[in-house]
Design an enzyme around this catalytic site. Structure first.
Site, PDB file in Angstrom:
ATOM      1  N   HIS A  83     -10.094 -33.169  10.354  1.00  0.00           N
ATOM      2  CA  HIS A  83     -10.394 -34.118   9.277  1.00  0.00           C
ATOM      3  C   HIS A  83      -9.844 -33.618   7.941  1.00  0.00           C
ATOM      4  O   HIS A  83      -9.149 -34.343   7.222  1.00  0.00           O
ATOM      5  CB  HIS A  83     -11.912 -34.307   9.195  1.00  0.00           C
ATOM      6  CG  HIS A  83     -12.363 -35.285   8.156  1.00  0.00           C
ATOM      7  ND1 HIS A  83     -12.774 -36.561   8.455  1.00  0.00           N
ATOM      8  CD2 HIS A  83     -12.473 -35.182   6.799  1.00  0.00           C
ATOM      9  CE1 HIS A  83     -13.116 -37.188   7.353  1.00  0.00           C
ATOM     10  NE2 HIS A  83     -12.935 -36.373   6.319  1.00  0.00           N
ATOM     11  N   GLU A  84     -10.163 -32.365   7.615  1.00  0.00           N
ATOM     12  CA  GLU A  84      -9.756 -31.854   6.312  1.00  0.00           C
ATOM     13  C   GLU A  84      -8.250 -31.646   6.210  1.00  0.00           C
ATOM     14  O   GLU A  84      -7.664 -31.848   5.144  1.00  0.00           O
ATOM     15  CB  GLU A  84     -10.502 -30.553   6.005  1.00  0.00           C
ATOM     16  CG  GLU A  84     -12.013 -30.656   6.072  1.00  0.00           C
ATOM     17  CD  GLU A  84     -12.578 -31.742   5.176  1.00  0.00           C
ATOM     18  OE1 GLU A  84     -13.614 -32.326   5.543  1.00  0.00           O
ATOM     19  OE2 GLU A  84     -11.979 -32.016   4.112  1.00  0.00           O
TER      20      GLU A  84
END
Length: 905
Positions: free
Chosen positions: A344-345
């Site tokens: 995600h990051e």
């Protein structure tokens, strides 16, 4: 930013990852839109947001900071290169909790400014004695600020035993806390470059977005660390961390990847670093734009906040339990969670950092796309985890929010930057993710990727709005996508597609559908129209599904190959609820074993949601779970487990709870006999997570054999901590805590206090909150607000107590409001306390919660608090109007409860 802990309540829910696999399908495209029911223009009409004047634009910041952790303060200076676009005598920029000592405008001469702070607007106005003509200038400001003890602005994270405490500094700026660190234009569209310098103790390490450029000596046992200039970026992506740190590093192509953690713990980031290496190559190829910075650090910070990670460009902040894995502590669910959060990051390095939304109303361009990519990338490298199946639970949380009057469009108006904290929710993240997946399937994945690549290349280092993304997708795919996308992003709510009838003729069946709005309150009376891609398939036919766009409330007919039973939303890739006539539902239930796992999940979730809302009998769900085979995918059984736990909470304080728990034990115990306590060679990794969930549930439901064995293993653990495998350590500790007496609780408390490692300490303190005995739950609440656990762990303990003693947690929060509020960061400040009441089943709390919101939450920050009120209101209605259906069903279908409770030891 990763929503997996946007609030402590949401964080607790998402610790159980649930997800699945994209099911490819060949589609027959058509459009069914009755002329009388064309969708209206969904574009919202709102007042313009409150933003800084555009007459002065920042180009570059050169910042020097000298932290004083002992006094929780810092002194600093900044030189800002600005472009003045039109004549002005004042410059307005953002500042919050800062004292501006001196401000000077420099060009060929100097002008000292009069400084006026506007705390409510979080701005500072610099007024000059003469007009500033258009051109380039330098604004130099000397100032000082505060170091927070919560994850907001520049903050301190404390860790280690009381006898040898340690600390680490870090920053968290999203959405609008860069202004707490430096006077700046704290809006996403005001991109600039940054040069950061910091005074650091010589025995500590500093980390920022870019590599170190130079280190020079300072007095007082410090040196000055200066970092290279960043690319042009938004202020909320700036990052700084200082502490007793070490690096685990490798070079991948032209990029240095590293895990940065407190000394002695970096080795626990090995899996995260391996994952990042895989993901970097995948994202470089997928987005068609190589990662542009020379390094990508992943910084592990002890403690926690209202989030689990933050995507600062080149320096991603993670709280330790989202990045580090301890072989002695971390179960399989933690390993999978680390990969998902890292994915995600890292996706944000493109979606959000390289291309950024222009304003917070398009936050979903950051978070919805990162949430979609976290699953897509995880499924690419770990298809055995069946991530799309597991994540279905997250999409369902969004649909539950979206079915209430407190919902909002994915693209929602944000009037002020500080109100953007209200936009970080399941609608933005998980509905956004679901809509993207639906559109990717509609356009076909390769065409969708070409559109994303075109968008990235066109808007690199710039800001964009949603319509510019749709334009790139339409240009590449050569078919309209904006009308469908607008329906699902610019208006709220969940479509309900109902099978009205089906007529079999030979080897073909004509299915008649009707669309309306699914709502659980008065929102359902507000009609809306969506152009919805509806896929239809005849179960067992072997034929490919037929997909058509359906819009309007008139009946629509779709011919499909094969004969009934009929399943809609094949593969669960579209965002709507599915409703069948009772006869058709029962026919699907009888063939439950034949359905693909995604369709089994869809049937379970829709059955429960429709039953709660009163569209169908709630007991249809119980009928359905009796058809679930023991060999069903783990994600299917995990859905059943979570729903049984939800029903159990509805029975809190009622005599009928014993009967229901006996039914739940009877439902799950045979499955646990197959799964067993210990892993078997070659078992799927998802089985390990199912084992965790089964143990947690059977402990909560009071299964005697499970509780006895857990106590036996715990006794051995106290004598030798290495005797308990990491895979089942946490569930066993929880089971023991559930029925603990005072003596056993005291033993567990001592273990928590003596734990030297922050990861272990957080785990052991969190376990205390599973104790059901009210006296022990009260003790847990007291411990939670003490200095023993970390602040974030304490908040998590309070939330956990609220799940089984909600009235106690609510009253405790009201009685300790000041102490509790002092521990909440910007993302939790107005939502945490209402979320505790939302877990109650006590009708008296509804009026109490309304009064609390009206008295303590400013009107402009009530979106999430009002959602908690709506959640409680709906839960009470389900308890009153629907739960009796389950009680009656159990009277004829449920087992006889045990004669006596399990004795405590």
């Amino acid at each position: 930013m990763n929503l997996k802990s946007l609030s402590t309540l949401v964080y607790a829910a998402t610790m159980a990852l649930l997800l699945g696999e994209f099911l490819p399908m060949e589609r027959t495209l058509g459009l069914i839109t009755p002329a009388a029911a064309q969708p209206a223009d969904p574009s919202p009409t709102t007042a313009a947001p409150v933003q800084l004047p555009s007459n002065v634009i920042p180009e570059h910041y050169d910042i020097f900071v000298r932290p004083d952790v002992g006094n929780l303060s810092f002194d600093a200076s900044v030189r800002i290169t600005v472009s003045v676009r039109e004549p002005t005598s004042e410059i307005v920029l953002n500042a919050a909790d800062l004292q501006l000592e001196r401000a000077v405008l420099r060009s060929s001469s100097e002008q000292v400014a009069d400084v006026a702070l506007q705390p409510e607007q979080q701005t500072a106005t610099l007024t000059f004695g003469q007009t500033i003509e258009p051109g380039t200038y330098e604004v130099a400001i000397d100032y000082n600020g505060r170091i927070s003890e919560n994850a907001d602005g520049l903050f301190v994270a404390r860790y280690g035993p009381p006898a040898a405490p340690k600390q680490m500094l870090a920053t968290q700026f999203e959405p609008v806390s860069a202004r707490r660190f430096v006077p700046c234009w704290d809006e996403p569209a005001r991109k600039a470059t940054f040069s950061l310098s910091v005074a650091v103790p010589k025995d500590e390490v500093a980390v920022s977005n870019m590599p170190v450029e130079a280190i020079t000596e300072l007095d007082g046992g410090r040196h000055r660390v200066r970092f290279q200039r960043t690319p042009k970026m938004s202020s909320y992506l700036l990052f700084l961390s200082i502490g007793d740190l070490e690096r685990l590093e490798r070079t991948v192509g032209s990029t240095k990847l590293a895990v940065v953690a407190r000394k002695g713990s970096a080795s626990k980031g090995e899996f995260a670093l391996d994952s990042a290496e895989q993901l970097l190559g995948y994202f470089n190829e997928y987005f068609g734009v190589p990662y542009p910075l020379p390094k990508l650090d992943m910084i592990a910070v002890p403690g926690g906040g209202g989030f689990s990670a933050m995507e600062n460009w080149g320096a991603i902040l993670y709280f330790e339990n989202a990045l580090l894995l301890d072989p002695a502590l971390s179960p399989e669910s933690a390993r999978q969670r680390v990969f998902v959060v890292v994915a995600h990051e890292m996706a944000h390095q493109w979606f959000g950092n390289l291309v950024t939304m222009k304003w917070w109303d398009d936050l979903w361009l950051n978070e919805g796309f990162a949430s979609w990519m976290e699953n897509k990338a995880t499924d690419r490298f770990h298809p055995e985890w069946m991530m799309w199946l597991q994540s279905e639970s997250a999409r369902q949380r969004a649909m539950r929010q979206d079915a209430k009057r407190t919902t909002h469009p994915v693209i929602q108006p944000v009037m002020r930057g500080d109100q953007a904290t209200q936009a970080f929710d399941e609608i933005t993240y998980r509905k956004g993710q679901a809509v993207i997946r639906m559109l990717e399937g509609y356009l076909e994945p390769e065409a969708f990727r070409r559109g994303i690549r075109s968008y990235m290349q066109r808007y690199a280092y710039q800001n964009a709005v949603t319509d510019e993304l749709w334009a790139e997708l339409e240009k590449v795919a050569r078919q309209p996508i904006k009308p469908i996308a607008d329906d699902f992003t610019r208006q709220p709510g969940v479509p309900l597609i109902s099978v009205q009838d089906f007529r079999a003729e030979g080897s073909q069946t004509t299915v008649t559908l009707r669309q309306e709005r699914f709502g659980v309150d008065d929102s359902a009376r507000d009609p809306l129209v969506w152009r919805t891609p509806v896929s239809v398939v005849a179960i067992g036919s072997g034929a490919l599904p037929v997909t058509q766009l359906v819009a309007g409330s008139s009946r629509s007919s779709i011919p499909v190959p094969g004969t009934p039973p009929i399943k809609i939303n094949f593969g669960q890739t579209a965002y709507y609820r599915s409703h069948y006539p009772q006869e058709a539902f029962l026919a699907l239930a009888e063939r439950f074993r034949l359905l693909a796992p995604a369709d089994q999940l869809g049937l379970l979730y829709d059955s429960w949601a429709l039953g709660e809302a009163g569209f169908t009998p709630l007991t249809d769900y119980l009928t359905l779970i009796q058809k679930a085979p023991p060999g069903a995918e783990s994600a299917v059984w995990r859905q059943i487990i979570q729903t049984l736990l939800s029903i159990d909470r509805l029975y809190t304080g009622q005599a009928e709870q014993a009967t229901f728990r006996a039914f739940a034990r009877t439902t799950l115990a045979p499955l646990f006999e197959q799964v067993d306590w210990d892993a078997r060679p070659g078992e799927p990794e998802t089985r390990a997570i199912l084992r965790e969930d089964l143990l947690n549930a059977l402990g909560r439901f009071g299964e005697p054999s499970v509780m006895a064995e857990a106590r036996h293993r715990f006794k051995a653990f106290v004598a030798d901590p290495k005797s308990l495998p990491a895979a089942i350590r946490l569930p066993i500790l929880r089971i023991v805590a559930v029925s603990a007496d005072m003596a056993l609780y005291a033993t567990m408390h001592e273990l928590a206090k003596k734990a030297a490692d922050p990861l272990e300490q957080d785990q052991l303190f969190g376990v205390l909150a599973w104790a059901e005995d009210p006296a022990l739950a009260k003790r847990t609440l007291e411990v939670a607000l003490s200095d023993e656990p970390s602040r974030a762990t304490g908040l998590g303990m309070i939330t956990r107590v609220a799940s089984h003693n909600p009235d106690l947690a609510w009253q405790f929060a009201l009685g300790h409001l000041d102490a509790l509020t002092a521990r909440l960061d910007a993302l939790q400040r107005y939502s945490f306390v209402p979320s505790l009441a939302a877990q109650s089943t006590n009708p008296t709390h509804l009026a109490e919660l309304r009064r609390f919101i009206d008295d303590h939450v400013p009107a402009e920050f009530r979106q999430q608090a009002d959602r908690s009120y709506a959640d409680l209101e709906f839960r009470l209605r389900v308890k009153t109007e629907r739960l009796p259906q389950i009680t009656s069903w159990l009277a004829t279908h449920g087992p006889i409860p045990p004669a006596a409770p399990v004795p405590r030891q």
